[in-house]
Design an enzyme around this catalytic site. Structure first.
Site, short mmCIF file in Angstrom:
data_model
loop_
_atom_site.label_atom_id
_atom_site.label_comp_id
_atom_site.label_asym_id
_atom_site.label_seq_id
_atom_site.Cartn_x
_atom_site.Cartn_y
_atom_site.Cartn_z
N HIS A 145 -4.97 2.23 -8.32
CA HIS A 145 -5.04 1.33 -9.48
C HIS A 145 -4.39 0.00 -9.12
CE1 HIS A 145 -4.87 -0.05 -13.64
NE2 HIS A 145 -3.61 -0.39 -13.41
N GLU A 163 -43.68 -8.03 -13.50
CA GLU A 163 -43.63 -6.63 -13.09
C GLU A 163 -44.69 -5.82 -13.83
OE1 GLU A 163 -43.28 -2.99 -11.85
OE2 GLU A 163 -42.19 -4.60 -10.84
N LYS A 182 -28.80 -10.80 2.72
CA LYS A 182 -27.41 -10.66 2.26
C LYS A 182 -26.61 -11.92 2.54
CE LYS A 182 -28.94 -6.80 1.23
NZ LYS A 182 -30.35 -7.20 1.36
N HIS A 237 -30.84 2.60 6.53
CA HIS A 237 -29.94 3.71 6.84
C HIS A 237 -30.67 5.05 6.90
CE1 HIS A 237 -29.71 2.58 2.57
NE2 HIS A 237 -29.54 3.85 2.29
N GLY A 287 -35.53 -5.60 14.65
CA GLY A 287 -36.60 -5.37 13.68
C GLY A 287 -36.50 -6.21 12.42
N ILE A 330 -36.60 -6.35 -3.35
CA ILE A 330 -36.76 -7.61 -2.62
C ILE A 330 -36.94 -8.78 -3.58
CG2 ILE A 330 -38.23 -8.86 -0.99
CD1 ILE A 330 -38.89 -6.09 0.26
N GLY A 358 -43.52 -8.67 -8.68
CA GLY A 358 -42.84 -7.45 -8.29
C GLY A 358 -41.37 -7.48 -8.66
N CYS A 410 -35.06 -5.53 9.54
CA CYS A 410 -33.76 -5.51 8.87
C CYS A 410 -32.85 -6.64 9.35
CB CYS A 410 -33.08 -4.17 9.09
SG CYS A 410 -31.42 -4.08 8.39
#
Length: 466
Positions: free
Chosen positions: A444, A203, A51, A321, A40, A184, A180, A42
Site C-alpha cells: 500500500h 465499428e 507503444k 507472447h 518481424g 490496433i 475497426g 511486432c
C-alpha cells in the site's frame, strides 16, 4: 550447401525466440528473414513502435491537460514536433531490433536475409542479395501475419492506410476515420486524438473490443467519448473513396440509414491475416486451411512431420507472447521434452490509457458453458494510489467458480493493467481461489490493491474500501 538441425522461416517474436531456445538446446540453428531487420511485425511496425508513440503522446496529453493541477506551470505554448516524435519511435525500434541481432550472434545462430521458400520438406531456397539453398532436418514456419482489409477497399497507403503507415505519418491528421474498434484502431486512434486530430471510430459490432468482457468495452468507450472521439458502433462500412486529399467513408447504421464520413486519412484496422505468400508450402507437403492458416496438431506439427508452425500463421490469438510461448514449446518438443501451453491463460492487453487486460473466461463464455460463477469487482477510484496520480478510471473484475471459488477469469481496465494482469496469470496457473488472492499481502498504496479488493469482493462480498 549448409546443413542445420533446424531452420526457422521468419524472425518475429515467435521465430527469434524459437531460434534462441533451439540453440540453447544444442541444435545447429538458422533463421531466415525477408526484411533487412529482424523482429518481424511486432518490433518493426507493431507492438514496439505503437507503444513508443502511445508513450510520447501520453506525455504530451499530461503536459497540456494535467500538469497544471499538479502545480506544474509551463510558460508558453506546448507544441508537438511530430517529426521528432516519429524519430524517437524509430530509434526505439532500431535499438530493439539491434538487440535481436546481438542475441543471434550470442547464440551462434546463422541469419539469412531473403525470402525463404520450400524446395521440399528439408530444403529451403532463399531469394535475397545472394540466391542460395540450405538444408535442415526440422523447419519451423513463423511467417506471421499482415493487415487485413475489406474487399471493396483500395489501400493506397497514403490516405487510405494500414497501421504500418499510421506509425510514420508526416503530419497530424485533421480528421482520422478508423474502420475497426479493435486493439490496433483504438491504440492508434488514441495517439492521434491526443495530438489534436479529430477521430471517428466505425465499428461493425455493437461495442468496441467485441471479443473482450462487455464491461471493459463499455468503460473504454466512455473514456474515448470523454476524449471527444466519435464512436460509431453498429455501423457497416459500405465504401471508402479517396478524392485528392479527402477520404469519404459510407456506412450503414442499425436503422438501415447510410451515413457519410469525411476525413483526410482513413485507417483500416479490421484485423490481420496469416502471411504465407512465397512460402511454397505445398512443395513440402504442408497443408493450409480455408483461412490461409497453416494446419497443425496439438504438438504444432504440420502435415509434414518434420515441419512445425507457430504464431500468427496458425490458429489462435495473434499475440506476440503467444508466438513466443509456441516457439519455446516447439523447440523443447523437438528436443524430446514435454512442455505445455495453456491457451486459456495467455493474457490479452490493450495499451490505451487506461490500459485494458484480461485472462481466462469472460462472463459470456461462462454463461454459454453453463458454469455457475460469482463476481467480485473493485473500482480504481477507491484506491489511494489512483487518486494520488489522478488515474481513477476503471476497475478490476474477478470471476470465480461459485462452488469451488477457483478463479476462472480476471478482467481489468485502469492504470498499469498491462502489468497487473501477470498476477492473475500466476494465480490461475496455480489454480488459486479468490480467497487465496484476498489473503495475500499487497503493498500500500499500489494499483495492485485493486486485485486484492476484487478478490475480497468475490469472497463473500467483503471488499474493505468500498
Amino acid at each position: 550447401m549448409k546443413s542445420y538441425d533446424v531452420a526457422i522461416i521468419g524472425s518475429g517474436p515467435g521465430g527469434y525466440v524459437a531460434a534462441i531456445r533451439c540453440a540453447q538446446l544444442g541444435m545447429k540453428t538458422a533463421i531466415i528473414e525477408k526484411y533487412s531487420t529482424l523482429g518481424g511485425t511486432c518490433l518493426n511496425v507493431g507492438c514496439i513502435p505503437s507503444k513508443a508513440l502511445l508513450s510520447s503522446s501520453h506525455h504530451y496529453e499530461e503536459a497540456t491537460k494535467h500538469f497544471e493541477e499538479h502545480g506544474i506551470e509551463i510558460p508558453g505554448d506546448i507544441k508537438v514536433n511530430l517529426e521528432k516524435m516519429i524519430g524517437r519511435k524509430q530509434a526505439v525500434v532500431d535499438q530493439t531490433t539491434g538487440g535481436i541481432d546481438f542475441l543471434m550472434k550470442k547464440n551462434n545462430i546463422d541469419v539469412f536475409e531473403g525470402l525463404g521458400s520450400f524446395k521440399d520438406a528439408t530444403h529451403i531456397t532463399i531469394e535475397g542479395k545472394d540466391a542460395q539453398e540450405i538444408e535442415a532436418k526440422k523447419i519451423i514456419i513463423a511467417t506471421g501475419s499482415k493487415p487485413s482489409t475489406l474487399p471493396f477497399i483500395t489501400l493506397d497507403k497514403e490516405r487510405v492506410i494500414t497501421s504500418t503507415e499510421a506509425l510514420k505519418l508526416k503530419e497530424i491528421p485533421k480528421h482520422m476515420i478508423i474502420i475497426g474498434g479493435g486493439v490496433i484502431g483504438l491504440e492508434l486512434g488514441q495517439v492521434y486524438r491526443r495530438l489534436g486530430a479529430e477521430v471517428t471510430v466505425i465499428e461493425y459490432m455493437d461495442r468496441i473490443l467485441p471479443t473482450m468482457d462487455a464491461g471493459l468495452s463499455k468503460e473504454l468507450n466512455k473514456v474515448f467519448k470523454k476524449a471527444k472521439c466519435n464512436m460509431m458502433l453498429s455501423h457497416k462500412v459500405q465504401s471508402v473513396e479517396r478524392h485528392g486529399d479527402e477520404v469519404i467513408v459510407k456506412a450503414e447504421n442499425k436503422k438501415g440509414e447510410v451515413v457519410e464520413f469525411k476525413g483526410d486519412y482513413c485507417l483500416v484496422s479490421v484485423g490481420r491475416k496469416p502471411y504465407t505468400a512465397g512460402l511454397n508450402a505445398e512443395a513440402a507437403g504442408v497443408k493450409l486451411n480455408d483461412k490461409g492458416q497453416v494446419e497443425v496438431n496439438e504438438h504444432l506439427q504440420t502435415s509434414a512431420s518434420n515441419i512445425y508452425a507457430i504464431g500468427d500463421v496458425i490458429k489462435g490469438a495473434m499475440l506476440a507472447h503467444k508466438a513466443e510461448e509456441e516457439g519455446v514449446f516447439v523447440a523443447e518438443t523437438m528436443a524430446g521434452q514435454k512442455p505445455h501451453i495453456d491457451y486459456n491463460l495467455i493474457p490479452g492487453v490493450v495499451y490505451t490509457w487506461p490500459e485494458v487486460a484480461a485472462v481466462g473466461k469472460t462472463e459470456d463464455q461462462l454463461k454459454a458453458d453453463n458454469v455457475e460463477y460469482k463476481v467480485g469487482q473493485f473500482p480504481f477510484r477507491a484506491l489511494g494510489r489512483a487518486r494520488a496520480s489522478g488515474d481513477i478510471d476503471g476497475f478490476v473484475k474477478i470471476l470465480a467458480d461459485k462452488t469451488t471459488d477457483e478463479v476462472l477469469g480476471v478482467h481489468m481496465i485502469g492504470a498499469r493493467c498491462a502489468d497487473l494482469i501477470a498476477e492473475a496469470v500466476v494465480a490461475m496457473e496455480f489454480r488459486a481461489s479468490a480467497e487465496d488472492i484476498s489473503r495475500m499481502s499487497h503493498a500500500h498504496p499500489t494499483f495492485a490493491e485493486a486485485v486484492k479488493e476484487a478478490a475480497l469482493a468475490a469472497t463473500e462480498d467483503r471488499a474493505l474500501h468500498v
